[in-house]
Design a protein around this motif. Structure first.
Motif, mmCIF file in Angstrom:
data_model
loop_
_atom_site.group_PDB
_atom_site.id
_atom_site.type_symbol
_atom_site.label_atom_id
_atom_site.label_comp_id
_atom_site.label_asym_id
_atom_site.label_seq_id
_atom_site.Cartn_x
_atom_site.Cartn_y
_atom_site.Cartn_z
ATOM 1 N N ASP A 9 20.082 65.371 -40.892
ATOM 2 C CA ASP A 9 18.723 65.184 -41.223
ATOM 3 C C ASP A 9 18.382 63.867 -42.040
ATOM 4 N N ARG A 21 15.011 59.964 -43.553
ATOM 5 C CA ARG A 21 14.045 61.098 -44.293
ATOM 6 C C ARG A 21 12.766 60.878 -43.825
ATOM 7 N N HIS A 41 15.184 60.069 -52.470
ATOM 8 C CA HIS A 41 14.676 60.064 -51.199
ATOM 9 C C HIS A 41 15.738 60.566 -50.221
ATOM 10 N N THR A 42 16.836 60.089 -50.287
ATOM 11 C CA THR A 42 18.066 60.353 -49.408
ATOM 12 C C THR A 42 18.708 61.662 -49.676
ATOM 13 N N SER A 45 14.697 64.185 -50.110
ATOM 14 C CA SER A 45 13.820 64.059 -49.492
ATOM 15 C C SER A 45 12.149 63.885 -50.084
ATOM 16 N N ARG A 46 12.377 63.353 -51.411
ATOM 17 C CA ARG A 46 11.103 63.287 -52.063
ATOM 18 C C ARG A 46 11.342 61.899 -53.268
ATOM 19 N N GLU B 236 24.530 67.160 -48.004
ATOM 20 C CA GLU B 236 24.088 67.843 -46.564
ATOM 21 C C GLU B 236 25.045 68.489 -46.047
#
Lengths: 260, 260, 260, 260
Positions: A9, A21, A41-42, A45-46, B236
């Motif tokens: 993802d 993302r 971010h990576t 995701s924020r 992840e």
């Protein structure tokens, strides 16, 4: 076995686009994000809040390295054998981040997260002391180390700890994890007669735990910070070498080695 | 051999102080420097200008990684064998930063620095074209690669390049190295019939060269940036694994492998 | 801290002599020792018996690698990025030898050594069964893995195990550790309904334990053996590449990735 | 891009069989092959002659390591940080095998193969001298190192070289590559006034070249041999540590570092 879907993802690529993302790397990230934004971010995701960014910057700065450590010395010893492969020297300096040095931030953060989980944010000191006594008892029984305290050089106190405590306070992350870390040192002193002040590992573990991040991220961010310190060491080794002399110094310590 | 002095100028430690490049880590650096300040301070003994900081942030963000690359896939394959040793997985992902991927930023920056050295900052396009023709001729004669152009996926142009060019322009670092990089692609197209647009490696090389930094720093900063991207991949992989499936996918591509 | 003596007993060097464990490398070792002799000499200060040599050869041969494993695939992915740095690709292939793959030989050997310590060499099967039941109970209670059984591909039995058992029998090293390893699989089947036959890891752990070697040597020799297998993979990758295609195969598994 | 076939010729696996280069690992290899047989089988799809086996054993024995080298010291420094991850310490010790130490065997073998290619096996000394003069001239002109000569410690001659020469003679591999290597040292002495005797790197390069093996194998086999030496160092570090003391010795060399 049915073949599961194989995908990440984190991102994907087409002939004219790179998506990370959900954002377009070229048009939405580069030039807009700084490095700490990109880390959040990576991974998550924020983007970080300004307070989180200050915390992570303090953590990266603290782990960047300083002077001659086993990590920087090993990296330099690799560099002088393979100066054409900088990546091998940096990798070398990271490989010692295990259960004794640096990587121990992960263990300390796990220890704090586990012990603090049942406690409310406004837990009083007595309850924290009880939790710490229980933690020390269990670690002793299972012969597991207690992480985040004591330092071979900074025996009276690690100078980085007050600075990191202040950063945590200033950014609203001084809570139950930090109080527990401080209490561990206090109980070891008062009830076990051991002078083992909180060290930088313990401080960083408390910071990562207070931010609610996975303990793996404590070790992970210390690798990112350290990679920058290693780069500085290798650049110096290129300009003003010392690794070969350090090696000879060790060789000469055994008089059976006879150098020209 | 007389034993030379064995020391680093990066820093030293006493029982109560850690000094880095003349500043006290605890009282003068932590809480004051952000990570890019620290990178400049340890490497160069000075803080970056705001323009330099913007450039380095763009460079770290760009190299952080995205999606499945040989680097992130190798890191994940290592992680599933040794999840207790995060540092080994991150090291794995860095070790491929050589003369073909990522590390090639160093080669490209060296190429641009060498070729641009005799040129003045206000050199006209004709002189740059001559220098580029000479560079291409020499590299061909010595069978050395020309770095910083072409991409196996982004065949019509690397989307990161316009973004990085804009960052360079906005911060006053669009000069002879960028113009030379662009001219290389132009001459390859017009005189050699080769469609090889400037890629992210070429853009970052031009940025590092324009800032007057050692080409080694191009590879070095890409390792720092990449380490953050690898951390995201490994996090992840811990939560939503795909490396084992990727491995099986490769195994099954050879029908002689028979899995249950 | 008083400075301790800094030396190794492995060897020393003068301008005209290299000594390794009391022997002159040039005049007493090279041309006389084979590689397994040298492994024993440097590690243990003695030469192996013919039986020990046969055992170690079987162990090195078994761990050398075969086909596409996470280890060999990661090494190839690193090699295509940095073909000028073979050492980085070999290092990559070793870094996954942790608690899940390969490195697990150390854990399995520790498990067998611990459990067999109180047992006499001629212990009867009933006593071994009791020890095994106890081992399984403890590992479950502590949520620790039971090492050396089961295989994702060889679900009905690992073909290497009978061969390694035969080597151990032929050389006088089939004793309580092997019987315990076999009993673990038997008890898991009969009392826990789990079909988890002994795997190569379990067999090698039993061999190392039977020879009385430090469990660390189990992981260590598998690294030596594997390094040879990795070399074969990298040589093939140089002549007949497949890593880039493997990477693309994984990329294409996610249809959002669009390649030319 | 059409998806190419993704496969290796080294081997494949089914639920009950592991095939390596056309042989069944369990029934045809384990118990029959020794380690050097396996190295040849996986790399070259054939077994070595007794003479080749003696040569490769000598090479592995020579590169296994001895005493404190940058490689073994770096491995120990990594081990003390991450003792739970032996693979990281071994990987560290290999990562320095580059263009200056160890890896240089590949460069030396390439140099000898290139220069000897036009020469017949029975070339007379005069022709070899001419080829060597030409080689030295070219390397100087291109500012490339001449590999395989000189040693910082063994300034009057590397004691391993006569032993390796004797192994080569005894096994029928003393030919044009060895004579060229010896001639390089002779010409450097007589015509350039430089006392740079052949070193172990040069000897091993001559051996690998004489066997007709890919120069990459010279570096590769030295990695295999070294991995065994590193294992011995790490085992000793576990039992009788010295790396921490070595680190302190280096720290204390700079009086600004003040340890307790």
């Amino acid at each position: 076995m049915t073949q599961a879907v194989v995908k990440t993802d984190i991102g994907y690529t087409t002939t004219d686009t790179i998506m990370v993302r959900g954002l377009n790397l070229a048009t939405e990230i580069i030039g807009t994000f700084d490095f700490v934004d990109m880390i959040f971010h990576t991974m998550l995701s924020r983007r970080p809040s300004p307070q989180e960014k200050a915390m992570v910057n303090a953590l990266l700065v603290t782990t960047a390295d300083h002077g001659i450590t086993p990590s920087s010395l090993a990296a330099r010893l690799t560099y002088i054998g393979a100066p054409e492969a900088l990546q091998g020297a940096v990798a070398t300096g990271l490989l010692g981040a295990g259960s004794v040095f640096l990587g121990t931030m992960q263990n300390a953060a796990e220890m704090l997260c586990d012990a603090a989980r049942p406690l409310a944010a406004d837990t009083d000191d007595a309850a924290i002391r009880d939790a710490v006594r229980d933690l020390i008892r269990r670690h002793k029984a299972e012969r597991r180390a207690i992480y985040g305290v004591g330092h071979p050089i900074h025996v009276d106190g690690d100078p980085r700890v007050p600075a990191l405590r202040e950063v945590s306070r200033a950014n609203g992350f001084f809570g139950v994890h930090w109080r527990m870390m401080d209490m561990i040192a206090a109980v070891l002193a008062s009830e076990h007669g051991k002078k083992l002040p909180v060290n930088a590992v313990g401080a960083i573990a408390a910071m990562v735990a207070a931010m609610g991040l996975d303990p793996l991220i404590a070790r992970g961010l210390s690798l990112v910070g350290r990679s920058a310190g290693l780069l500085a060491h290798i650049l110096e080794e290129k300009e003003a070498p010392m690794a070969r002399e350090a090696w000879e110094l060790v060789l000469r310590a055994d008089p059976r080695n006879v150098l020209p």
